[in-house]
Every structure is written in structure tokens, then in C-alpha cells.
Design a protein around this motif. Structure first.
Motif, PDB file in Angstrom:
ATOM      1  N   ARG A  85      23.284 -11.839  12.036  1.00 24.06           N
ATOM      2  CA  ARG A  85      23.174 -11.539  10.604  1.00 24.06           C
ATOM      3  C   ARG A  85      21.855 -12.069  10.037  1.00 24.06           C
ATOM      4  N   ASP A  86      21.438 -13.233  10.518  1.00 22.11           N
ATOM      5  CA  ASP A  86      20.183 -13.835  10.063  1.00 22.11           C
ATOM      6  C   ASP A  86      18.986 -12.961  10.466  1.00 22.11           C
ATOM      7  N   ILE A  87      19.022 -12.439  11.697  1.00 15.21           N
ATOM      8  CA  ILE A  87      17.935 -11.584  12.182  1.00 15.21           C
ATOM      9  C   ILE A  87      17.910 -10.268  11.412  1.00 15.21           C
ATOM     10  N   VAL A  88      19.081  -9.664  11.188  1.00 13.02           N
ATOM     11  CA  VAL A  88      19.156  -8.410  10.432  1.00 13.02           C
ATOM     12  C   VAL A  88      18.659  -8.620   8.999  1.00 13.02           C
ATOM     13  N   ASN A  89      18.949  -9.780   8.453  1.00  8.64           N
ATOM     14  CA  ASN A  89      18.479 -10.098   7.101  1.00  8.64           C
ATOM     15  C   ASN A  89      16.945 -10.097   7.053  1.00  8.64           C
ATOM     16  N   SER A  90      16.335 -10.637   8.125  1.00 11.81           N
ATOM     17  CA  SER A  90      14.869 -10.613   8.204  1.00 11.81           C
ATOM     18  C   SER A  90      14.360  -9.179   8.292  1.00 11.81           C
ATOM     19  N   ILE A  91      15.047  -8.365   9.096  1.00 12.16           N
ATOM     20  CA  ILE A  91      14.645  -6.963   9.251  1.00 12.16           C
ATOM     21  C   ILE A  91      14.739  -6.231   7.913  1.00 12.16           C
ATOM     22  N   SER A  92      15.712  -6.581   7.098  1.00 16.18           N
ATOM     23  CA  SER A  92      15.894  -5.908   5.806  1.00 16.18           C
ATOM     24  C   SER A  92      14.717  -6.131   4.857  1.00 16.18           C
ATOM     25  N   LYS A  93      13.899  -7.144   5.138  1.00 18.17           N
ATOM     26  CA  LYS A  93      12.746  -7.445   4.275  1.00 18.17           C
ATOM     27  C   LYS A  93      11.582  -6.488   4.515  1.00 18.17           C
ATOM     28  N   ILE A  94      11.606  -5.780   5.645  1.00 15.33           N
ATOM     29  CA  ILE A  94      10.488  -4.909   6.017  1.00 15.33           C
ATOM     30  C   ILE A  94      10.508  -3.652   5.152  1.00 15.33           C
ATOM     31  N   PRO A  95       9.437  -3.333   4.444  1.00 12.68           N
ATOM     32  CA  PRO A  95       9.420  -2.153   3.573  1.00 12.68           C
ATOM     33  C   PRO A  95       9.451  -0.825   4.340  1.00 12.68           C
ATOM     34  N   ASP A  96       8.837  -0.784   5.515  1.00 12.22           N
ATOM     35  CA  ASP A  96       8.709   0.461   6.273  1.00 12.22           C
ATOM     36  C   ASP A  96      10.019   0.780   7.003  1.00 12.22           C
ATOM     37  N   ARG A  97      10.612   1.948   6.722  1.00 13.79           N
ATOM     38  CA  ARG A  97      11.917   2.311   7.290  1.00 13.79           C
ATOM     39  C   ARG A  97      11.844   2.540   8.794  1.00 13.79           C
ATOM     40  N   ILE A  98      10.744   3.118   9.262  1.00 10.37           N
ATOM     41  CA  ILE A  98      10.601   3.365  10.702  1.00 10.37           C
ATOM     42  C   ILE A  98      10.571   2.045  11.463  1.00 10.37           C
ATOM     43  N   LYS A  99       9.797   1.080  10.945  1.00  9.87           N
ATOM     44  CA  LYS A  99       9.746  -0.237  11.588  1.00  9.87           C
ATOM     45  C   LYS A  99      11.121  -0.894  11.588  1.00  9.87           C
ATOM     46  N   ARG A 100      11.849  -0.744  10.481  1.00  9.02           N
ATOM     47  CA  ARG A 100      13.194  -1.352  10.410  1.00  9.02           C
ATOM     48  C   ARG A 100      14.080  -0.806  11.523  1.00  9.02           C
ATOM     49  N   GLU A 101      14.037   0.505  11.715  1.00 11.07           N
ATOM     50  CA  GLU A 101      14.902   1.119  12.728  1.00 11.07           C
ATOM     51  C   GLU A 101      14.519   0.647  14.131  1.00 11.07           C
ATOM     52  N   GLY A 119       9.356 -18.942   6.610  1.00 13.46           N
ATOM     53  CA  GLY A 119       8.226 -18.269   5.969  1.00 13.46           C
ATOM     54  C   GLY A 119       7.971 -16.873   6.504  1.00 13.46           C
ATOM     55  N   ILE A 120       8.560 -16.557   7.674  1.00 13.00           N
ATOM     56  CA  ILE A 120       8.340 -15.239   8.282  1.00 13.00           C
ATOM     57  C   ILE A 120       8.887 -14.128   7.397  1.00 13.00           C
ATOM     58  N   ASP A 121      10.034 -14.357   6.756  1.00 13.20           N
ATOM     59  CA  ASP A 121      10.607 -13.337   5.873  1.00 13.20           C
ATOM     60  C   ASP A 121       9.647 -12.977   4.746  1.00 13.20           C
ATOM     61  N   LEU A 122       8.930 -13.968   4.247  1.00 15.73           N
ATOM     62  CA  LEU A 122       7.949 -13.718   3.183  1.00 15.73           C
ATOM     63  C   LEU A 122       6.833 -12.806   3.683  1.00 15.73           C
ATOM     64  N   ILE A 123       6.403 -13.042   4.919  1.00 12.39           N
ATOM     65  CA  ILE A 123       5.338 -12.222   5.504  1.00 12.39           C
ATOM     66  C   ILE A 123       5.826 -10.788   5.690  1.00 12.39           C
ATOM     67  N   LEU A 124       7.048 -10.635   6.157  1.00 10.33           N
ATOM     68  CA  LEU A 124       7.621  -9.303   6.358  1.00 10.33           C
ATOM     69  C   LEU A 124       7.732  -8.544   5.048  1.00 10.33           C
ATOM     70  N   GLU A 125       8.085  -9.236   3.982  1.00 15.44           N
ATOM     71  CA  GLU A 125       8.229  -8.603   2.667  1.00 15.44           C
ATOM     72  C   GLU A 125       6.916  -7.985   2.186  1.00 15.44           C
ATOM     73  N   GLN A 126       5.801  -8.554   2.643  1.00  9.34           N
ATOM     74  CA  GLN A 126       4.489  -8.029   2.252  1.00  9.34           C
ATOM     75  C   GLN A 126       4.060  -6.849   3.124  1.00  9.34           C
ATOM     76  N   GLY A 127       4.951  -6.401   3.995  1.00 10.03           N
ATOM     77  CA  GLY A 127       4.648  -5.248   4.837  1.00 10.03           C
ATOM     78  C   GLY A 127       3.701  -5.557   5.974  1.00 10.03           C
ATOM     79  N   MET A 128       3.621  -6.832   6.370  1.00  8.90           N
ATOM     80  CA  MET A 128       2.692  -7.226   7.425  1.00  8.90           C
ATOM     81  C   MET A 128       3.394  -7.306   8.779  1.00  8.90           C
ATOM     82  N   ASN A 129       2.588  -7.266   9.832  1.00  5.61           N
ATOM     83  CA  ASN A 129       3.101  -7.370  11.202  1.00  5.61           C
ATOM     84  C   ASN A 129       3.024  -8.831  11.640  1.00  5.61           C
ATOM     85  N   VAL A 130       4.141  -9.357  12.133  1.00  2.00           N
ATOM     86  CA  VAL A 130       4.209 -10.783  12.452  1.00  2.00           C
ATOM     87  C   VAL A 130       4.489 -11.009  13.932  1.00  2.00           C
TER      88      VAL A 130
END
Length: 652
Positions: free
Chosen positions: A390-406, A321-332
Motif C-alpha cells: 500500500r505504501d508503494i502504491v501510494n508513492s505511485i499515485s503521486k506520479i502525474p503521468d498515467r503511462i508511468k503509473r501503469e 522525500g521521494i514522494d515529493l519528487i514524484l509529485e513534480q513529475g520527475m524521474n527518481v
């Protein structure tokens, strides 16, 4: 019926920013407040509340109105229910007449479902506290869980007798319709047989953000292996489990205040945390977390801390469910409890200070948590480790904010001991794959390189509509204000030329507008504006203490929405944080008198222009015998328009 004095007290006491603030996380924006729309899925705030005007506007959906209309729109309250809710919030005495059986049956279906659910909630509480089986079985269970009487009453906990149809019979006796008992799931109907769904269970009412009972969760107390341990109400017109979070009603204010929400799994986790003193906690009620539930929290805060039991298998299942939260641009953040413990048991065994200390010390960023959880199992297996990365990077890819992704990529590289370049490459591959999939879907719905032509010309601005709308706005905002107006009196000079001579006089804004329109015999072309105009003039004329807040509450929803749109359109630019980009929008500098005069003059100019065009058209249609009177009319109107345009400092 609700007495007018009660309604007036409610309108006077209620503050729209406080009412809506219970449902939406509002942030100051100049003289207004802004937040995420509760009616649409958005990441950029388009919802605005004006404390001075006591209205709200949602620019993403076009909805708007008063505190009452917000409750009716968001919580699906009837008008009396919205008044009742506000009366309760502001401790205003509210007298309600008892409904007859016939009135209950006449109520619309959705409202009937709410009425049935409220009755059931009261009934189950009564059984718990007033009957011997309720006390010996239900109340004993709750006390064994460590719940105080105060907590039990606060969460409206109840008990359903271990009998087949005692609740159903009582509901029918009280005049509730079997159709609505079945639709809420409280009663199971099979042919001619009727059964209580929650027979022999302790009851947890599931409430909306405003406190309305939507459904129930029931826990069985026997060791019947054939029966489900927990049983929820089925889906209905008022209960959609994917849109509801247990405990949100009691947690909403604390979530906004603490700017964080703790997410747990069960009813008792929420209640135990709340009793211990941690009130910003909600539960998905044993169902998989959904995007709708996350958006519910997103209105109140951008921060979620997910709390897991000490069971590793359960953590792996829930962490999806964490990926869903990340997709909404929230901090988890994620926090797990010691093995064998859950939020309920841990809170019961610790004080508030001990619980908060544990949560603060053990809440990890989701990258750290996910990496530590999966890394222990894969550190000796290169293939599994690669899958974990790969699983962790996939979660990171859900984050809308590019700075947070980096930043998260850098953190992942450090924890997993792998180069950032590899991770960025993997991230780019994942993003490209998703983009390719999106493009593929777009191509299915649109032909490639298709040129869309406008079959109709672009609609021009309706000048008269805009000016009439501005007059309504002026009357609503400044109608009772006294101003010095410079009137223009049309006179002939010594040469026989038309001139405009200024004359200063004092008047109320609404009087000035009304007399000017009446003198020029100007009528509103828009029917809704025309009706609204006379309603406002009448209200201002009859009530020297005219208040915008009170007036809006007297009109229907459609008119209220139109008024809100008129008053809030000029505030739209404040939704954007221009100052952050060193852009400072120019403030309005016109005086009210100047605004009134210019608006009426502009309307006069427009109507004169329409009259001139009308005369010119008549002249063209009668070329053989040109009417001298028409030409004289055109000349006079053109001269008047020239004078007005000079007054407005405009070039023709």
C-alpha cells in the motif's frame, strides 16, 4: 558608477540564452528556446527565450525583458550587480568604486543583507588562510577531510575564530550596520550584548544559483555536547532554507549537461563528490527535502538520483522525500552505499571511474529500491507486507503521468508477487480518496450549483490598441530596414470620382511609418505607446546602426517588459509541440512592406470609421435641421473607407 563603455561591452558580449541557461534548462524550439518558468510552479513549459531578439518572456507570470532584467528579477540583483555579474561571466574588465560607510547605510535593506553576507564570506576566508588559528584549526580540519587548497578556495570555505565578538567588532569597524548583522544571523544581539553566532566553527557559505551568498552553515570542531554539531543561518529576507540547495551554483551547468542531479545530505558530501569529478551534485543541507528545492532542480533536469548512507534507519527516514519528487513529475533513482559508508567517505576512497561505476551499477528505480528495502523486513508478516504494498502504491499515485503509473504498477506487481488487478484497484481507491478530499475543500469555498453572472458585458477588442501595438512591433523589428513601398495617392478621375493611384518608392520602414502618421495627423491613443513610439523614432533617426538589444537595455523595467510582451506574443504558439500531433502552424508569409502598409491602412480605416460615427451622431442629435456639410463629410469619408477596404481586400 559604471562606465558606459563597460556597459556597452557587457551588452555586446552577453548572450541571453547562455545567461538564462545557467538557471533554466532550455530546449530548442524552432528559432527560440523554451523551458519551465523559474517564477511559477508549472509542469508545462511557458518560458521562452529568443536569441535573435535577445529577450525572454514568461507567459505564466507575464514577466519578460533582457538578460539584465532576468538577473534583477530572478536573483534580485540591482542594475549595477547584474552588469557586474555579466562582466565576470564574459571576462570583461569591471572597475568598481569603493562604497563609503554612508553609502553602505543608505543601501536598501535587502541589498544591505547581501553586502553583510559577502563581507562575512571574505572575512571567514581571510581568517582561514591568513591567521595562525585559522591555519592550525580550520585549514587542518579541511585538509584532514581530504580537501585540496583548490577545492577549499573554490567553495569559499572559511573559519570563524573561537572568540565571542571578534567578527562583529570587525564588521562594525568596517561600517556595517548592527541591524543587518543581526538580521542575517551573523551576530546575536541580547540587550546590550553582541555575540558571533558561528564562534569556533569552520564555515560553509550557502550560495544562490548565481553565486550570491545567502547564508552560512558552520560545523563545530570541539566535543562540546551542549553545542549543535552543525549550525545554519536563521531565516532572513535573503535566506530561506527551504528554497536553497547547497552546491547548486557549482553544479547547475553540469546538471543540465549530464541531464541528472545527484542529491546528497551534507556539505562535505557535495564538496568531496565535486573534487572527485562528479560535479552534478547538490545537498538539502541536512533539512527535510521541500517542493521548492525540487523545483530548483526541475528547471535544469527531469532526473534525480538520491544518494543515501548505508544506515538503514536513515534511509527509511529520508525516503519520504521521494514522494515529493514524484509529485513534480520527475524521474527518481535511488542509490545506497555500503554499510558504514556515506557519499563523502566513499568518494574519498575511490577514483572517479570507480565512483561512477558504482553509481551506475547500484542506482535503482525508486520502486525496486523501496520494495527491496521494505520487503526484507516484511516477507514473513502478511500484514506488514500488505502495508508495504500500500505504501508503494501510494508513492505511485503521486506520479502525474498515467503511462508511468501503469508501468510502475506492473513492476510493483512483479516484485511483490501480487496481481496487477489488486494494485490497480488500490490505486483507484487512493485517487478517489484524494479527489473526494479535493471536492470537499472546493465545496467549502464555493456554494454548490452556484451560477455566476457577469455583472458587466464582456469587454470588446480595442482595435486601435492592437494596431498601435503592431506599429511599435514593426518599428522594433524592422525600423531600419529599407523596403519598396506602394503608396496610395488619392486622386479624382475624369468622372470626378475618388480613386487611389499606386506609386512605388523606396524608404526605411521607420521613415514610412512616421511620414504616414504625420501626413494623416494620426496620434497614438495609448500614452505608453505614444512615449515609446517617439523614443524608437528618435533612436532610429539618430543611430543608423540601431540594435534592438541595445535599445531595450536603455529603457526602464516597465517599458522593457512591455516591449518583450509585444515582441514575444507571436511566438507563444511555439511553446506547444504541434508537429508532434501532426499540426503544422502556418508561417508568416507577408513581406515587411506589405505588413507596414496593411497596418497603417487598417488604422486609417478604423479612424475613418470613428469619424463617420461621430458625424452620424451629430446628425441624429440635430434631426430638425440636418447639416448638409455633415452629410457631405460622411459621404466622402465613407467613400474613402470603401477604397481603403478594397485595397485591403476586405468586405465592409
Amino acid at each position: 558608477m559604471i562606465s558606459q563603455s563597460t556597459i556597452d561591452q557587457v551588452f555586446d558580449a552577453s548572450r541571453i540564452e547562455e545567461v538564462i541557461g545557467d538557471f533554466v534548462n532550455l530546449k530548442k524550439s524552432g528559432t527560440n528556446y523554451k523551458g519551465l518558468s523559474p517564477f511559477s510552479d508549472e509542469r508545462t513549459a511557458s518560458f521562452m527565450v529568443s536569441p535573435t531578439k535577445q529577450i525572454w518572456k514568461d507567459f505564466s507570470t507575464g514577466k519578460g525583458g533582457t538578460a539584465v532584467s532576468f538577473l534583477m528579477e530572478h536573483e534580485h540583483f540591482t542594475y549595477p550587480e547584474a552588469i557586474k555579474y555579466l562582466a565576470k561571466k564574459y571576462n570583461i574588465e569591471f572597475e568598481e568604486t569603493e562604497q563609503s560607510n554612508e553609502q553602505k547605510e543608505r543601501a536598501d535593506e535587502r541589498e544591505s543583507l547581501y553586502l553583510v553576507s559577502e563581507f562575512a564570506n571574505s572575512y571567514f576566508q581571510k581568517i582561514l588562510h591568513k591567521t595562525d588559528p585559522g591555519k592550525s584549526i580550520g585549514l587542518s580540519y579541511f585538509k584532514e577531510r581530504g580537501f585540496s587548497i583548490e577545492t577549499i578556495e573554490k567553495f569559499d570555505l572559511g573559519y570563524s575564530l573561537d572568540e565571542w565578538r571578534v567578527f562583529t567588532d570587525e564588521a562594525l569597524k568596517q561600517g556595517y550596520n548592527i541591524e543587518y548583522l543581526e538580521k542575517t544571523g551573523l551576530t546575536i544581539v541580547k540587550d546590550e550584548k553582541r555575540f558571533d553566532r558561528f564562534k569556533g566553527r569552520v564555515m560553509f557559505p550557502i550560495k544562490s544559483m548565481s553565486g550570491r551568498v545567502l547564508g552560512f552553515g558552520g560545523r563545530i570542531l570541539t566535543n562540546d555536547k551542549k553545542a549543535a554539531k552543525y549550525l545554519n543561518s536563521p531565516e532572513s529576507d535573503i535566506y530561506h532554507k527551504s528554497n536553497v540547495l547547497y552546491g547548486i551554483y557549482h553544479a547547475k551547468q553540469s546538471i543540465a549537461k549530464e541531464d541528472n542531479c545527484y542529491l546528497v545530505e551534507g556539505y562535505t558530501d557535495v564538496i568531496q563528490f565535486h573534487q572527485t569529478g562528479v560535479k552534478n551534485v547538490v545537498s538539502s543541507s541536512g533539512t527535510a527535502l521541500t517542493a521548492e528545492q525540487i523545483r530548483l532542480v526541475n528547471r535544469l533536469t527531469k532526473n534525480i538520483t538520491v544518494l543515501f548512507d548505508g544506515d538503514a534507519a536513515g534511509m527509511r527516514a529520508s525516503i519520504r522525500g521521494i514522494d515529493l519528487i514524484l509529485e513534480q513529475g520527475m524521474n527518481v533513482k535511488v542509490c545506497s552505499f555500503p554499510e558504514g559508508e556515506d557519499p563523502d567517505s566513499f568518494a574519498r576512497q575511490n577514483t572517479l571511474d570507480e565512483l561512477m561505476e558504482y553509481l551506475n551499477d547500484n542506482a535503482k528505480d525508486f520502486i525496486q529500491f523501496k520494495a527491496s528495502l521494505l520487503f526484507e523486513e516484511t516477507k514473513n508478516d502478511p500484514i506488514k507486507k500488505a502495508d508495504t504494498v500500500r505504501d508503494i502504491v501510494n508513492s505511485i499515485s503521486k506520479i502525474p503521468d498515467r503511462i508511468k503509473r501503469e508501468i510502475y504498477i506492473q513492476e510493483c506487481a512483479r516484485i511483490m508477487d501480487i496481481s496487477e488487478e489488486v494494485l490497480f484497484t488500490t490505486l483507484a481507491q487512493i485517487n478517489k480518496k484524494e479527489e473526494d478530499e479535493e471536492n470537499k475543500q472546493l465545496k467549502k469555498s464555493h456554494k454548490a450549483f452556484e451560477v455566476i453572472k457577469h455583472k458587466e458585458p464582456v469587454e470588446k477588442v480595442d482595435v486601435q490598441y492592437v494596431l498601435e501595438r503592431k506599429i511599435i512591433e514593426i518599428l522594433l523589428l524592422y525600423g531600419n530596414r529599407v523596403e519598396d513601398f506602394e503608396d496610395l495617392v488619392l486622386k479624382e478621375n475624369e468622372k470626378g470620382e475618388l480613386i487611389l493611384e499606386p506609386v512605388i518608392h523606396q524608404a526605411k520602414v521607420y521613415e514610412k511609418v512616421f511620414l504616414d502618421l504625420q501626413d494623416d495627423e494620426m496620434e497614438f491613443s495609448n500614452a505608453q505607446f505614444k512615449t515609446l513610439y517617439y523614443s524608437i523614432i528618435d533612436a532610429l533617426n539618430q543611430n543608423p546602426d540601431f540594435k534592438l538589444k541595445s535599445f531595450i537595455n536603455t529603457v526602464d523595467n516597465q517599458t522593457s517588459n512591455e516591449i518583450t510582451s509585444i515582441l514575444m506574443d507571436d511566438e507563444r504558439y511555439t511553446l506547444d509541440d504541434w508537429q508532434r500531433m501532426s499540426i503544422f502552424p502556418k508561417e508568416k508569409t507577408h513581406s515587411v512592406a506589405q505588413l507596414v502598409s496593411e497596418t497603417i491602412l487598417s488604422l486609417r480605416c478604423f479612424l475613418i470609421d470613428m469619424k463617420v460615427k461621430e458625424f452620424q451622431q451629430k446628425t441624429l442629435q440635430n434631426k430638425t435641421d440636418v447639416n448638409r456639410n455633415i452629410l457631405e463629410e460622411v459621404k466622402d469619408y465613407s467613400g474613402l473607407k470603401m477604397l481603403l477596404s478594397r485595397k485591403l481586400n476586405r468586405v465592409l
